[in-house]
Design an enzyme around this catalytic site. Structure first.
Site, PDB file in Angstrom:
ATOM      1  CG  ASP A 174      49.527  14.377  29.377  1.00  0.00           C
ATOM      2  OD1 ASP A 174      49.801  13.623  30.321  1.00  0.00           O
ATOM      3  OD2 ASP A 174      48.696  15.300  29.452  1.00  0.00           O
ATOM      4  CG  ASP A 231      48.378  12.056  36.329  1.00  0.00           C
ATOM      5  OD1 ASP A 231      48.447  12.488  37.498  1.00  0.00           O
ATOM      6  OD2 ASP A 231      47.306  11.921  35.721  1.00  0.00           O
TER       7      ASP A 231
END
Length: 399
Positions: free
Chosen positions: A116, A174
């Site tokens: 992330d 993602d």
């Protein structure tokens, strides 16, 4: 006369290269002006209310704000929203506040245990550098890109997403979003291996994450030693075989962005096929704001008790992606029109907060993880971020 000639030359060049931005002669409508005023108010109030390093993530069921700390995957979105707000409105105070909230995330440059880092650093520091050119933002960005690239396993051909012990080598859709950080880093830090990693990840994901109808699984778990696929699942969707709405949005955005950076035609084809799947899905609502999973069938009326919650965050990502895609292909007008419809809906009273409400978030009605009873029908920081990004892209296309 000289300006007109230059415009003709530019348009001809774009067409000869096989693509052109949609033709937009009319200025943005009054809805955009009203929306921009609300955005300026909300972001200014939010920057006065929250503290750098403790960024607003969402609103809890009891009305309190869920805060994103330095290790939260969403922590870069609020600083990024301030930067996008500054870009959209020209409000210098937003730039000043954006700098404070961005620099408070400096320690993220040392984090190594997550994919992330793109969300955390590129959305904050990346936008800061893009808009200011201040090289003081580069050291943190350099460290983050290095740590993200280090999570790539050449045997598997993808960047590992999670380090959770109950998975072997999990990769989530993602992760396609974080590849933009690597493409940018390859150019900025003269590290072509970053782009090679991004290309490999996108290629492997295209092979293993997608079904025949171009819907996507959420998670693919690999054997780290052999690269063999062990399991395909949809961790946040209705079922393993359903189309979790934000997952479809991540993929659309990711492959559009990968094509723009690599010019690999396979990525463009993938992006257009994903767009077709989303835009023509039989259960998609009339206002084009999807339910949290596209295979949920009881979301026709936003205000009906028992209706499946909509996900404005997925809609915002889809709108931003389609606007980007509209500039990459010859027949981009259909993508522009669809994105414009989404933006108009998100900018309506049904989804756009009134000034001073919504704990100073911009959009209402998003869903984090429905199956885990987490962040249901609430504002989300990443919904605001991609909505602002989409509005900036829309404004640039409109001229």
């Amino acid at each position: 006369m000289k300006k007109a000639f230059c415009l003709i030359v530019l348009a001809t060049t774009l067409l000869l290269n096989g693509y052109a931005a949609p033709v937009q002669n009319d200025p943005p409508a009054s809805w955009l002006k009203k929306t921009t005023d609300i955005i300026a108010f909300q972001l200014n109030k939010a920057s006065q209310t929250y503290k750098p390093g403790q960024n607003p993530r969402s609103v809890n069921p009891n009305g309190t704000v869920r805060i994103a700390g330095l290790t939260d995957w969403t922590t870069g979105f609020f600083p990024g929203s301030l930067w996008y707000g500054y870009e959209l409105t020209g409000d210098q105070n937003l730039a000043d506040e954006a700098k404070k909230f961005t620099l408070a995330l400096d320690s993220i440059r040392s984090i190594t245990n997550t994919h992330d880092l793109g969300f955390m650093l590129y959305c904050s520091y990346g936008n800061a550098f893009r808009l200011t050119g201040d090289k003081a933002y580069l050291p943190a960005l350099a460290d983050g890109a290095k740590h993200l690239a280090a999570r790539f396993n050449p045997k598997v051909g993808v960047i590992r997403s999670w380090d959770f012990a109950w998975w072997h080598y999990p990769v989530i859709i993602d992760n396609m979003m974080n590849l933009e950080y690597l493409y940018w880093g390859a150019k900025t830090f003269n590290s072509p291996n970053y782009a090679a990693i991004a290309n490999a990840h996108a290629t492997t994901t295209m092979k293993n994450h997608y079904r025949k109808d171009f819907s996507s699984y959420h998670v693919v778990d690999y054997d780290a030693a052999t690269g063999k696929v062990l399991k395909k699942a949809t961790h946040q969707g209705l079922t393993d075989e359903s189309a979790w709405a934000r997952g479809q949005a991540w993929g659309l955005y990711g492959y559009t962005m990968c094509y723009k950076n690599s010019k690999n035609p396979a990525f463009l084809t993938q992006a257009e096929n994903i767009a077709k799947f989303i835009m023509n899905h039989p259960s998609l609502q009339k206002d084009k704001i999807p339910a949290w999973d596209l295979d949920v069938h009881n979301a026709d009326d936003l205000d009906t008790d028992g209706a499946a919650p909509r996900d404005a965050s997925a809609a915002a990502v889809i709108a931003s992606a389609l606007l980007d895609l509209s500039t990459q292909v010859k027949d981009g007008q259909k993508y522009f029109n669809y994105a414009e419809d989404i933006l108009k809906t998100l900018s309506s009273d049904a989804y756009l907060a009134k000034p001073g409400e919504n704990q100073y978030f911009i959009l209402k009605h998003s869903v984090g993880a429905f199956l885990y009873n987490s962040e249901i029908d609430t504002p989300l920081d990443y919904a605001d971020y991609y909505y602002l990004e989409a509005l900036n892209r829309y404004k640039k296309i409109k001229g």
